[in-house]
Design an enzyme around this catalytic site. Structure first.
Site, PDB file in Angstrom:
ATOM      1  N   ASN A  53       0.842  -1.199   0.000  1.00  0.00           N
ATOM      2  CA  ASN A  53       0.000   0.000   0.000  1.00  0.00           C
ATOM      3  C   ASN A  53       0.879   1.251   0.000  1.00  0.00           C
ATOM      4  O   ASN A  53       2.096   1.153  -0.054  1.00  0.00           O
ATOM      5  CB  ASN A  53      -0.953  -0.022   1.202  1.00  0.00           C
ATOM      6  CG  ASN A  53      -0.189  -0.097   2.501  1.00  0.00           C
ATOM      7  OD1 ASN A  53       0.591   0.775   2.824  1.00  0.00           O
ATOM      8  ND2 ASN A  53      -0.390  -1.180   3.250  1.00  0.00           N
ATOM      9  N   ASP A  74      -4.859  -6.205   5.479  1.00  0.00           N
ATOM     10  CA  ASP A  74      -5.890  -7.004   6.156  1.00  0.00           C
ATOM     11  C   ASP A  74      -5.968  -8.413   5.578  1.00  0.00           C
ATOM     12  O   ASP A  74      -6.477  -9.328   6.216  1.00  0.00           O
ATOM     13  CB  ASP A  74      -7.254  -6.319   6.009  1.00  0.00           C
ATOM     14  CG  ASP A  74      -7.328  -5.067   6.877  1.00  0.00           C
ATOM     15  OD1 ASP A  74      -6.683  -5.057   7.939  1.00  0.00           O
ATOM     16  OD2 ASP A  74      -8.011  -4.105   6.486  1.00  0.00           O
ATOM     17  N   LYS A 106      -0.985 -21.471  -8.718  1.00  0.00           N
ATOM     18  CA  LYS A 106      -2.119 -21.054  -9.559  1.00  0.00           C
ATOM     19  C   LYS A 106      -1.640 -20.215 -10.730  1.00  0.00           C
ATOM     20  O   LYS A 106      -2.118 -20.347 -11.837  1.00  0.00           O
ATOM     21  CB  LYS A 106      -3.116 -20.232  -8.727  1.00  0.00           C
ATOM     22  CG  LYS A 106      -4.072 -21.077  -7.948  1.00  0.00           C
ATOM     23  CD  LYS A 106      -5.277 -20.260  -7.608  1.00  0.00           C
ATOM     24  CE  LYS A 106      -6.394 -21.167  -7.094  1.00  0.00           C
ATOM     25  NZ  LYS A 106      -7.598 -20.430  -6.833  1.00  0.00           N
ATOM     26  N   PHE A 121      -4.336   3.738  14.776  1.00  0.00           N
ATOM     27  CA  PHE A 121      -4.605   4.782  13.790  1.00  0.00           C
ATOM     28  C   PHE A 121      -5.790   4.352  12.942  1.00  0.00           C
ATOM     29  O   PHE A 121      -6.055   3.158  12.801  1.00  0.00           O
ATOM     30  CB  PHE A 121      -3.372   5.025  12.904  1.00  0.00           C
ATOM     31  CG  PHE A 121      -2.483   6.098  13.467  1.00  0.00           C
ATOM     32  CD1 PHE A 121      -1.832   5.905  14.672  1.00  0.00           C
ATOM     33  CD2 PHE A 121      -2.318   7.304  12.798  1.00  0.00           C
ATOM     34  CE1 PHE A 121      -1.034   6.901  15.214  1.00  0.00           C
ATOM     35  CE2 PHE A 121      -1.519   8.301  13.333  1.00  0.00           C
ATOM     36  CZ  PHE A 121      -0.879   8.104  14.528  1.00  0.00           C
ATOM     37  N   LYS A 175     -13.979   1.591  15.997  1.00  0.00           N
ATOM     38  CA  LYS A 175     -12.678   0.911  16.097  1.00  0.00           C
ATOM     39  C   LYS A 175     -12.146   0.941  17.529  1.00  0.00           C
ATOM     40  O   LYS A 175     -11.599  -0.043  18.022  1.00  0.00           O
ATOM     41  CB  LYS A 175     -11.681   1.617  15.178  1.00  0.00           C
ATOM     42  CG  LYS A 175     -11.171   0.721  14.065  1.00  0.00           C
ATOM     43  CD  LYS A 175     -10.367   1.472  13.056  1.00  0.00           C
ATOM     44  CE  LYS A 175     -11.016   1.306  11.691  1.00  0.00           C
ATOM     45  NZ  LYS A 175     -10.310   2.001  10.627  1.00  0.00           N
ATOM     46  N   LYS A 199     -11.643  -2.713  19.166  1.00  0.00           N
ATOM     47  CA  LYS A 199     -10.260  -3.171  19.364  1.00  0.00           C
ATOM     48  C   LYS A 199      -9.776  -2.946  20.793  1.00  0.00           C
ATOM     49  O   LYS A 199      -8.602  -3.142  21.089  1.00  0.00           O
ATOM     50  CB  LYS A 199      -9.338  -2.466  18.366  1.00  0.00           C
ATOM     51  CG  LYS A 199      -9.869  -2.550  16.927  1.00  0.00           C
ATOM     52  CD  LYS A 199      -8.786  -2.650  15.916  1.00  0.00           C
ATOM     53  CE  LYS A 199      -9.380  -2.685  14.511  1.00  0.00           C
ATOM     54  NZ  LYS A 199      -8.434  -3.075  13.507  1.00  0.00           N
TER      55      LYS A 199
HETATM   56  N1  CTP Z   1      -4.030  -2.891  12.306  1.00  0.00           N
HETATM   57  C1  CTP Z   1      -3.320  -3.927  12.831  1.00  0.00           C
HETATM   58  N2  CTP Z   1      -3.361  -5.153  12.246  1.00  0.00           N
HETATM   59  C2  CTP Z   1      -4.069  -5.364  11.122  1.00  0.00           C
HETATM   60  C3  CTP Z   1      -4.797  -4.302  10.574  1.00  0.00           C
HETATM   61  C4  CTP Z   1      -4.760  -3.065  11.182  1.00  0.00           C
HETATM   62  O1  CTP Z   1      -2.653  -3.730  13.846  1.00  0.00           O
HETATM   63  N3  CTP Z   1      -4.074  -6.572  10.564  1.00  0.00           N
HETATM   64  C5  CTP Z   1      -3.998  -1.600  12.995  1.00  0.00           C
HETATM   65  C6  CTP Z   1      -3.398  -0.460  12.192  1.00  0.00           C
HETATM   66  O2  CTP Z   1      -1.996  -0.316  12.409  1.00  0.00           O
HETATM   67  C7  CTP Z   1      -4.175   0.735  12.715  1.00  0.00           C
HETATM   68  C8  CTP Z   1      -5.512   0.165  13.124  1.00  0.00           C
HETATM   69  O3  CTP Z   1      -5.322  -1.245  13.236  1.00  0.00           O
HETATM   70  O4  CTP Z   1      -3.573   1.255  13.866  1.00  0.00           O
HETATM   71  C9  CTP Z   1      -6.634   0.414  12.201  1.00  0.00           C
HETATM   72  O5  CTP Z   1      -6.309  -0.027  10.924  1.00  0.00           O
HETATM   73  P1  CTP Z   1      -7.400  -0.021   9.792  1.00  0.00           P
HETATM   74  O6  CTP Z   1      -6.871  -0.735   8.599  1.00  0.00           O
HETATM   75  O7  CTP Z   1      -7.922   1.376   9.609  1.00  0.00           O
HETATM   76  O8  CTP Z   1      -8.513  -0.856  10.547  1.00  0.00           O
HETATM   77  P2  CTP Z   1      -9.271  -2.123  10.202  1.00  0.00           P
HETATM   78  O9  CTP Z   1      -9.718  -2.744  11.462  1.00  0.00           O
HETATM   79  O10 CTP Z   1      -8.490  -2.957   9.270  1.00  0.00           O
HETATM   80  O11 CTP Z   1     -10.532  -1.474   9.569  1.00  0.00           O
HETATM   81  P3  CTP Z   1     -11.021  -1.395   8.087  1.00  0.00           P
HETATM   82  O12 CTP Z   1     -12.047  -2.473   8.038  1.00  0.00           O
HETATM   83  O13 CTP Z   1     -11.587  -0.019   7.992  1.00  0.00           O
HETATM   84  O14 CTP Z   1      -9.835  -1.639   7.200  1.00  0.00           O
END
Ligand code: CTP
Length: 397
Positions: free
Chosen positions: A209, A278, A288, A325, A339, A343
């Site tokens: 990203n 994610d 594949k 964040f 969030k 979390k």
């Molecule tokens: N984060 C994390 N581990 C992941 C994904 C996210 O620790 N696998 C942390 C990021 O570093 C950030 C926070 O979670 O501090 C929020 O990340 P974000 O991608 O905005 O949240 P998500 O829960 O993945 O929400 P979304 O569904 O909006 O992507």
């Protein structure tokens, strides 16, 4: 960053003395009040006029200076100093310091100083390795002097080895680490995640990203300057590692999770700025790709990565604080509040990708800090200042 701070630079007789002119200039640009004291030998390599022009302060070279009778110069300077750096420090000067010899302006000032003293030796490699010099350095370190290890490389005498005065930026980093800020985070262990993760599709390609890591690196740097013991778990970025910070380089979301989980028990605070993927491709994917070599469309099979923030929130121990964040394109406040609860975080720093001056790659950020019972909308700030405000909020929880 050094406004109101008094920095005393002691320059002794070594060819590397010329580098201190640049250091003095860097310090002046950070608004420090810089005073330079030279030994008589140092004046053979660089002139006091150079330092006087850069610092706008009189450069002192002699204890029996009759220009100002209103104060005892070396005592006055020693008392006013917030930090004293001797660089380059010759073998002779190190010997004098170790044995309390005070026979000129610089050595008397060092003896009278109460502030932190930093020492950067610079000399020929054989001189540096000589047991007399090493023993003197050990003695000084035991007495609380910070010895800045010399670099290795080509030395002015033609030899190759240790003995080179470190770069001006390194010397500046030591001064900043010592004197730049109030050490209100001393004793705190803070783990910061930063940057993107890279999820491999095969040995050549990966998904990633736009994160550059700037926000996380700013948090790590400010926390370090405020005295914290900082670990920075960083995905692949193009940023210089902050000094005095333990950097743990990782690549994938799984690597990042393992690096955090292994260190979680020993930390006080967690600031998760990383843009963690994610989803990651399932292992069979490169197989594949081979099977689809005829150009047919391919459906990527992805699996969820461990949510590190949630994992930490669920295991929070007494006294631990977790900050996440949240980067949103819409409904920023609602999503960020959700969030915070989901979390079990103590703080969510939210920013909108739609905001000018915020988000990936910028040097500024407009953060909204959400706690359970309070929302603080910060102005647009440099990432360093935004990081400081975030750390202030964590400290107030
Ligand atoms: N984060 C994390 N581990 C992941 C994904 C996210 O620790 N696998 C942390 C990021 O570093 C950030 C926070 O979670 O501090 C929020 O990340 P974000 O991608 O905005 O949240 P998500 O829960 O993945 O929400 P979304 O569904 O909006 O992507």
């Amino acid at each position: 960053m050094l406004k109101g701070k008094n920095v005393v630079l002691g320059v002794t007789g070594s060819i590397a003395a010329y580098k201190i002119a640049n250091l003095a200039s860097m310090l002046v640009k950070l608004h420090a009040d810089v005073h330079v004291i030279m030994t008589r030998n140092a004046t053979q390599f660089i002139t006091p006029v150079t330092f006087e022009t850069l610092t706008k302060n009189r450069c002192l070279t002699d204890t029996f200076d009759r220009a100002d009778v209103s104060e005892v110069k070396h005592i006055a300077l020693a008392e006013r100093a917030d930090v004293l750096l001797i660089a380059p420090a010759s073998a002779n000067f190190i010997g004098k310091m170790a044995h309390g010899i005070a026979d000129d302006m610089l050595s008397t000032t060092v003896l009278a100083a109460r502030c932190p003293v930093l020492l950067a030796p610079a000399m020929n490699v054989n001189m540096f390795r000589h047991p007399a010099v090493q023993d003197n350095l050990k003695l000084l370190a035991q007495r609380g002097v910070t010895v800045i290890q010399p670099d290795s490389g080509y030395l002015a005498c033609g030899a190759v080895g240790e003995g080179k005065l470190p770069a001006e930026q390194t010397l500046l980093d030591y001064i900043l680490h010592t004197a730049a800020k109030k050490k209100d985070l001393a004793g705190k262990k803070i783990l910061v995640t930063a940057g993107p993760t890279q999820e491999s599709l095969d040995p050549v390609r990966f998904i990633t990203n736009h994160s550059t890591g700037k926000m996380g690196y700013a948090v790590a740097r400010q926390a370090m300057l405020r005295g914290a013991d900082v670990t920075l778990v960083s995905g692949p970025v193009h940023l210089a590692p902050p000094p005095f910070v333990t950097v743990v380089p990782v690549q994938s979301a799984q690597d990042m999770f393992e690096a955090v989980a292994a260190r979680y028990a020993a930390q006080d605070w967690f600031v998760m700025t990383a843009a963690v993927a994610d989803y990651t491709p399932v292992q069979t994917h490169s197989e594949k790709i081979k099977k689809n070599a005829d150009g047919a469309d391919l459906t990527l099979q992805l699996k969820r990565t461990e949510d590190i923030l949630k994992w930490l929130g669920a295991r929070k121990k007494e006294g631990q604080r977790v900050c996440g964040f949240s980067m949103e394109t819409e409904n920023m406040l609602e999503n960020s509040k959700a969030k915070l609860a989901k979390k079990n975080a103590d703080l969510i720093a939210a920013n909108s990708l739609r905001d000018a001056g915020s988000g990936f790659g910028t040097d500024t950020n407009h953060l909204v800090l959400l706690q359970r019972d309070a929302v603080t909308d910060l102005p647009l700030l440099s990432k360093e200042d935004a990081a400081d405000r975030l750390l202030d909020t964590l400290l107030s929880l």
